[in-house]
Design an enzyme around this catalytic site. Structure first.
Site, PDB file in Angstrom:
ATOM      1  N   LYS A   2       0.616  -1.210  -0.027  1.00  0.00           N
ATOM      2  CA  LYS A   2      -0.099   0.012   0.033  1.00  0.00           C
ATOM      3  C   LYS A   2       0.847   1.333   0.075  1.00  0.00           C
ATOM      4  O   LYS A   2       0.308   2.312  -0.292  1.00  0.00           O
ATOM      5  CB  LYS A   2      -0.792   0.069   1.215  1.00  0.00           C
ATOM      6  N   GLY A  54      -5.974  -6.536   7.585  1.00  0.00           N
ATOM      7  CA  GLY A  54      -5.479  -5.731   6.611  1.00  0.00           C
ATOM      8  C   GLY A  54      -4.526  -4.321   7.119  1.00  0.00           C
ATOM      9  O   GLY A  54      -4.106  -4.323   8.120  1.00  0.00           O
ATOM     10  N   CYS A  55      -4.427  -3.209   6.389  1.00  0.00           N
ATOM     11  CA  CYS A  55      -3.890  -2.216   6.606  1.00  0.00           C
ATOM     12  C   CYS A  55      -4.329  -1.849   7.884  1.00  0.00           C
ATOM     13  O   CYS A  55      -5.539  -1.345   8.597  1.00  0.00           O
ATOM     14  CB  CYS A  55      -3.892  -1.100   5.519  1.00  0.00           C
ATOM     15  N   PHE A  56      -3.385  -1.628   8.952  1.00  0.00           N
ATOM     16  CA  PHE A  56      -3.936  -1.049  10.189  1.00  0.00           C
ATOM     17  C   PHE A  56      -4.188   0.264  10.319  1.00  0.00           C
ATOM     18  O   PHE A  56      -4.962   0.808  11.282  1.00  0.00           O
ATOM     19  CB  PHE A  56      -2.817  -1.158  11.468  1.00  0.00           C
TER      20      PHE A  56
END
Length: 229
Positions: A2, A54-56
């Site tokens: 990302k 997923g992305c924190f």
């Protein structure tokens, strides 16, 4: 990936991101029932739950807007202390998952209710080792129970949701034993709140917060609880 991080700097190819499909909470949010099994009251003592979805950035941002949550910290869980840093975890070979440690008041919100938010709006639990545009085991869907009661509730709820066929595929969420949590670097904390116009946040994470507000108005708090220091 990302985004890439070097020290405090974070570099994202915004033009590329905007050409990706908009994986948003409005696409993946599913209306699900509350868990049939939930935790018993333990008095006024605060409790902790660890979620990987997923992305924190987005997971943290969602839980920061949940009533009863007193802190939500981005970090790493599932691996060793020596590899708990963003550049190493991003390689996808550490065993870590980007995670969020949520401290909450069980008198105001239960573990089961946090699970309901997690499965419904915080991420898509049917995706295996990926979440939206992010790929790798570090973006897996996982729960790290802090005690036997949380483990029992989590297993029962996953079974309940699979049996009810609320999703288009079985849940990929794993329940993992290595529950030690390592906070992420300072520049990852409060990222959604501090960068609401960041391309990745606009596309992938702001819709999750909006979905929380519309789907769970009883859980919604307008002012997020932010990591201090």
């Amino acid at each position: 990936m990302k985004r890439l991080a070097t020290g405090f700097a974070i570099v994202v190819a915004a033009s590329v991101l905007f050409q990706l499909p908009a994986w948003s909470a409005s696409d993946s949010a599913v209306k699900i029932p509350a868990p049939a099994m939930d935790e018993q009251s333990h008095g006024a003592q605060l409790e902790t739950a660890i979620f990987a979805g997923g992305c924190f950035w987005g997971v943290q941002g969602v839980f920061q807007h949940v009533k009863g949550v007193t802190n939500a910290v981005s970090g790493y869980a599932g691996g060793k202390a020596r590899t708990a840093n963003y550049p190493t975890v991003s390689m996808g070979m550490t065993g870590h998952a980007e995670s969020v440690s949520v401290t909450y008041d069980p008198q105001k919100v239960s573990y089961g209710q946090l699970l309901q938010v997690f499965f419904s709006v915080a991420h898509d639990p049917t995706e295996l080792n990926k979440q939206g545009p992010d790929y790798g085991t570090q973006y897996r869907s996982a729960l790290f129970p802090q005690n036997q009661e949380q483990e029992k509730i989590a297993k029962a709820y996953i079974a309940q949701l699979n049996a009810g066929h609320y999703f288009t595929a079985p849940l990929a969420t794993k329940i993992e034993d290595n529950a030690h949590f390592y906070p992420a670097e300072k520049y990852h904390q409060n990222f959604l709140n501090d960068n609401p116009n960041y391309p990745y946040i606009v596309i992938n994470d702001i819709p999750k917060v909006q979905q929380l507000k519309s789907s769970f108005p009883a859980f919604w708090r307008a002012d997020p609880v932010l990591v201090k220091g």
